[in-house]
Design an enzyme around this catalytic site. Structure first.
Site, PDB file in Angstrom:
ATOM      1  N   ARG A  27       0.788  -1.231   0.000  1.00  0.00           N
ATOM      2  CA  ARG A  27       0.000   0.000   0.000  1.00  0.00           C
ATOM      3  C   ARG A  27       0.821   1.283   0.000  1.00  0.00           C
ATOM      4  O   ARG A  27       0.289   2.351  -0.290  1.00  0.00           O
ATOM      5  CB  ARG A  27      -0.931   0.006   1.218  1.00  0.00           C
ATOM      6  CG  ARG A  27      -2.031  -1.040   1.129  1.00  0.00           C
ATOM      7  CD  ARG A  27      -2.828  -1.099   2.411  1.00  0.00           C
ATOM      8  NE  ARG A  27      -2.018  -1.612   3.514  1.00  0.00           N
ATOM      9  CZ  ARG A  27      -2.449  -1.683   4.770  1.00  0.00           C
ATOM     10  NH1 ARG A  27      -3.648  -1.243   5.074  1.00  0.00           N
ATOM     11  NH2 ARG A  27      -1.672  -2.176   5.712  1.00  0.00           N
ATOM     12  N   ASP A  72      -0.968 -14.396   0.427  1.00  0.00           N
ATOM     13  CA  ASP A  72      -1.257 -14.264   1.853  1.00  0.00           C
ATOM     14  C   ASP A  72      -1.144 -15.641   2.467  1.00  0.00           C
ATOM     15  O   ASP A  72      -1.365 -16.652   1.788  1.00  0.00           O
ATOM     16  CB  ASP A  72      -2.661 -13.682   2.069  1.00  0.00           C
ATOM     17  CG  ASP A  72      -2.932 -13.341   3.525  1.00  0.00           C
ATOM     18  OD1 ASP A  72      -2.537 -12.242   3.965  1.00  0.00           O
ATOM     19  OD2 ASP A  72      -3.511 -14.186   4.240  1.00  0.00           O
TER      20      ASP A  72
END
Length: 346
Positions: A27, A72
């Site tokens: 991000r 993930d």
């Protein structure tokens, strides 16, 4: 040609310290945020072309010595029958957590290609696109960390339910950890077959344990995951957890080729406790990347100097990069580390 980071993992002579950064695809990058506006997180993970694009973004922007596949640790649990979502403001949620022995008995065998084929395809795409000199990381959650999420139903501060199962029902704990270790081994092997040439085992929550509990309830499963993955693939294996500086000699017993350090201990002190016959990865506080550049440079130099020119140091942050980290600072850090030479070198 053996890639620089792989040589460092094996403690072979290297011309400089390699660098990559945990959560380097994420991000803090404007190009990542642009992709994220179009996709949910799990959508990004499960679309191979998108996952590959995001994996490559920091390599194209900053030129780290390794890429780590955008994925993930939790989606492989879906293959066991656990129902996973990522909720805004809450993070990962498992809607049918493991609470009783029957829940463990109901878990399905994990099949890498059927369950995690999207990540394996993303690895194949990235390996074909990466520069030849750049290493590619695959990764998995460690058995304990996966168990913690599965039992708690998400993140936790105390890991109360997890520890209660460990203490009160050791037979169920052993069964669950055995199944999760099988998953970890199968997943890591499949990632290597898809193009990863180094793998990392993330034990994000093992620092919640005492050294004694880690040794009794967790370490044997990590040892098996490391040993079986190495026997099947031959690639270097990195083991990383946070808040584990009180049990570093135990981590040496995992058998991993590279052991991570977070920023709560000096690199020189941690490496001395591990022993110099293993490589180390670490250990800049990621918050430091928000400081003015001279302070970042000073701290990075201190870490590099503590390595004292020994083979086997991989520069990294001691946890994932924090949101809103200035991209300019990441670029300058990578350039600084890649150009740095230990003062004692000829």
């Amino acid at each position: 040609m053996t890639r620089l980071l792989i040589r460092a993992c094996r403690r072979e002579p290297v011309e400089r310290t390699p660098i990559w950064l945990m959560r380097q695809a994420g991000r803090y990058m404007s190009v990542y945020r642009a992709v994220r506006e179009r996709h949910g997180f799990l959508q990004m993970v499960k679309q191979p072309d998108v996952a590959a694009e995001v994996t490559l973004q920091p390599i194209e922007a900053f030129g780290m010595d390794a890429a780590i596949i955008f994925a993930d640790i939790l989606p492989p649990l879906e293959g066991l029958g656990l129902q996973l979502t990522f909720e805004k403001g809450e993070g990962p949620v498992i809607h049918n957590p493991i609470r009783v022995p029957a829940d463990i008995a109901a878990l399905r065998p994990y099949e890498p290609e059927a369950v995690s084929g999207y990540t394996l395809e993303a690895l194949r795409i990235v390996r074909a696109a990466l520069p030849e000199t750049t290493a590619l990381f695959g990764f998995s959650g460690a058995p304990f960390t996966l168990a913690s999420y599965a039992i708690e139903g998400g993140g936790s501060r105390e890991y109360r339910r997890t520890k209660i199962m460990m203490y009160r029902d050791p037979a169920s704990w052993q069964t669950l950890m055995t199944k999760l270790t099988d998953l970890v081994v199968a997943y890591l092997i499949a990632q290597v077959q898809a193009g990863a040439d180094v793998v990392q085992i993330f034990d994000s929550w093992a620092g919640a344990l005492s050294p004694g509990d880690f040794a009794e309830y967790v370490l044997p499963y990590v040892q098996r995951a490391v040993a079986e993955t190495r026997a099947a693939t031959g690639v270097p294996i990195v083991y990383f957890g946070t808040d584990m500086n009180g049990m570093l000699p135990l981590l040496r017993a995992t058998g991993a080729d590279v052991l991570g350090l977070d920023w709560r201990i000096r690199l020189a002190d941690g490496w001395a406790q591990y022993g110099y016959d293993v490589a180390v990865q670490g250990n800049l506080d990621p918050t430091t990347l928000h400081a003015p550049w001279p302070e970042i440079e000073r701290r990075a130099k201190a870490i590099l100097d503590q390595a004292a020119g020994r083979p086997g140091h991989i520069f990294n942050v001691g946890h994932g990069i924090i949101t809103e980290t200035p991209e300019e600072h990441v670029a300058r850090l990578v350039e600084f580390v890649q150009n740095y030479r230990y003062a004692g070198e000829a």
